[in-house]
Write an enzyme that holds these catalytic residues in place. Structure first.
Site, PDB file in Angstrom:
ATOM      1  N   SER A  19       0.814  -1.209   0.000  1.00 38.71           N
ATOM      2  CA  SER A  19       0.000   0.000   0.000  1.00 38.71           C
ATOM      3  C   SER A  19       0.856   1.271   0.000  1.00 38.71           C
ATOM      4  O   SER A  19       1.843   1.378   0.721  1.00 38.71           O
ATOM      5  CB  SER A  19      -0.918   0.015   1.226  1.00 38.71           C
ATOM      6  OG  SER A  19      -1.620   1.243   1.290  1.00 38.71           O
ATOM      7  N   THR A  65     -10.214  -0.517   2.579  1.00 40.48           N
ATOM      8  CA  THR A  65     -10.018  -1.042   1.234  1.00 40.48           C
ATOM      9  C   THR A  65     -10.382  -2.518   1.193  1.00 40.48           C
ATOM     10  O   THR A  65     -10.914  -3.068   2.169  1.00 40.48           O
ATOM     11  CB  THR A  65      -8.570  -0.787   0.753  1.00 40.48           C
ATOM     12  OG1 THR A  65      -8.485  -1.110  -0.635  1.00 40.48           O
ATOM     13  CG2 THR A  65      -7.557  -1.617   1.544  1.00 40.48           C
ATOM     14  N   LYS A  69     -14.783  -2.982   2.272  1.00 38.78           N
ATOM     15  CA  LYS A  69     -15.549  -1.770   1.956  1.00 38.78           C
ATOM     16  C   LYS A  69     -17.048  -1.928   2.198  1.00 38.78           C
ATOM     17  O   LYS A  69     -17.733  -0.955   2.504  1.00 38.78           O
ATOM     18  CB  LYS A  69     -15.294  -1.338   0.509  1.00 38.78           C
ATOM     19  CG  LYS A  69     -13.913  -0.724   0.298  1.00 38.78           C
ATOM     20  CD  LYS A  69     -13.773  -0.148  -1.099  1.00 38.78           C
ATOM     21  CE  LYS A  69     -12.429   0.542  -1.250  1.00 38.78           C
ATOM     22  NZ  LYS A  69     -12.287   1.208  -2.563  1.00 38.78           N
ATOM     23  N   ASN A  90     -15.155   3.813   2.078  1.00 41.10           N
ATOM     24  CA  ASN A  90     -13.686   3.788   2.046  1.00 41.10           C
ATOM     25  C   ASN A  90     -13.069   4.746   3.065  1.00 41.10           C
ATOM     26  O   ASN A  90     -11.856   4.745   3.255  1.00 41.10           O
ATOM     27  CB  ASN A  90     -13.158   4.122   0.642  1.00 41.10           C
ATOM     28  CG  ASN A  90     -13.121   5.611   0.377  1.00 41.10           C
ATOM     29  OD1 ASN A  90     -14.087   6.325   0.658  1.00 41.10           O
ATOM     30  ND2 ASN A  90     -12.016   6.091  -0.160  1.00 41.10           N
ATOM     31  N   GLY A 128     -16.112  -5.552 -13.272  1.00 37.59           N
ATOM     32  CA  GLY A 128     -16.195  -5.856 -11.852  1.00 37.59           C
ATOM     33  C   GLY A 128     -17.545  -5.526 -11.261  1.00 37.59           C
ATOM     34  O   GLY A 128     -18.404  -4.917 -11.909  1.00 37.59           O
ATOM     35  N   TYR A 222      -3.006   0.812  -9.878  1.00 32.83           N
ATOM     36  CA  TYR A 222      -1.904   1.782  -9.999  1.00 32.83           C
ATOM     37  C   TYR A 222      -0.536   1.136  -9.800  1.00 32.83           C
ATOM     38  O   TYR A 222       0.500   1.799  -9.964  1.00 32.83           O
ATOM     39  CB  TYR A 222      -2.078   2.922  -8.994  1.00 32.83           C
ATOM     40  CG  TYR A 222      -2.141   2.472  -7.556  1.00 32.83           C
ATOM     41  CD1 TYR A 222      -0.979   2.249  -6.821  1.00 32.83           C
ATOM     42  CD2 TYR A 222      -3.362   2.262  -6.935  1.00 32.83           C
ATOM     43  CE1 TYR A 222      -1.043   1.814  -5.503  1.00 32.83           C
ATOM     44  CE2 TYR A 222      -3.433   1.830  -5.621  1.00 32.83           C
ATOM     45  CZ  TYR A 222      -2.271   1.620  -4.916  1.00 32.83           C
ATOM     46  OH  TYR A 222      -2.325   1.190  -3.616  1.00 32.83           O
TER      47      TYR A 222
END
Length: 282
Positions: A19, A65, A69, A90, A128, A222
């Site tokens: 993270s 996360t 959530k 979140n 998703g 990311y």
């Protein structure tokens, strides 16, 4: 630094080994001169109740996360309007033991699209059905887009339940397709799955044909900075953006809730660049 007592924040999730949130929040706190810390609370499902009641409730606020959530919701005192709409939280605000669930992912998503000049409109394929994908689908519907959920076969029942839920809340019809069978022309492909995420970085949620037919691609992943999906989008000359700006912007929105501050676009862009450098150094 100010003279107030040190504030403690953190991220609830599992797993959390890679993270970037501690780095991002440390920078955001530093910019505003807030004396605070941010750490990871790696918590499997079976430990969620204990961690909430014995640790998280004593913080100044915390983020949530995967995979918590939606699972965190029964523990909270109340939800913001957006968190209730998405059925996903979140960011948790804590005031004298009262816990309020927020969703700042939406702010991160919409503002990151804005920064890149990508309009949320037309036909949208949301890959998703989980916490972040729920938000992507809802915001796309509210922007007037025609939404299709792209899912795996084993997720069909859960995706259908999400479709019914959003159709009921937003009075809009939502299509469902299997990711391997997705086809046609979309204005935006939005990946809300972990496909392509480190360490399984070779995956791509949709076919080359679907990417070629899209105008823009948004990938919530990311790490790596450029997923296979985004590399293909670039190859085919599409507008694209990864999840890093969204990650930073949603973090800034959380800090604004916790600390009653406001971040400028310049400050946010600076933290995005610093975070990109940090990611490249890992």
């Amino acid at each position: 630094m100010n003279n107030e007592k040190v504030k403690n924040f953190g991220l609830l999730g599992y797993p959390l080994s890679h993270s970037l949130s501690p780095f991002i929040h440390s920078e955001l706190l530093r910019i505003k001169g807030i004396d605070g810390g941010y750490r990871l609370y790696e918590t499997p499902d079976e430990s969620l109740a204990y961690e909430f009641n014995n640790t998280l409730i004593n913080l100044s606020g915390f983020n949530v996360t995967i995979p918590h959530k939606t699972k965190i919701i029964p523990f909270l005192s109340k939800l913001s309007e957006k968190a209730e709409l998405y059925g996903a939280v979140n960011t948790v605000e804590i005031n004298d033991g009262v816990t309020i669930g927020h969703n700042t992912d939406c702010t991160g998503f919409l503002k990151s699209l804005e920064l890149e000049g990508i309009e949320l409109k037309g036909r949208v394929l949301v890959c998703g059905y989980g916490g972040v994908a729920r938000m992507f689908a809802a915001e796309s519907i509210m922007s007037g887009a025609e939404v299709t959920l792209g899912i795996r076969r084993e997720s069909a029942k859960k995706a259908q339940a999400l479709s019914y839920e959003l159709e009921s809340k937003l009075s809009a019809s939502i299509g469902i397709t299997l990711l391997g069978e997705a086809e046609g022309i979309y204005d935006i492909i939005i990946n809300g799955t972990p496909v392509g995420m480190f360490p399984n970085a070779l995956g791509c949620p949709v076919s080359d044909g679907v990417i070629m037919g899209a105008s823009a691609v948004f990938d919530a992943v990311y790490n790596p900075y450029r997923t296979v999906l985004l590399r293909k989008a670039e190859e085919y000359g599409k507008k694209y953006i990864n999840g890093l700006p969204m990650l930073v912007i949603q973090a800034a929105a959380a800090e604004e809730i916790w600390n009653s501050v406001k971040y400028t676009e310049e400050e946010i862009r600076r933290v995005i660049e610093l975070t990109k450098e940090e990611l490249n150094n890992e």
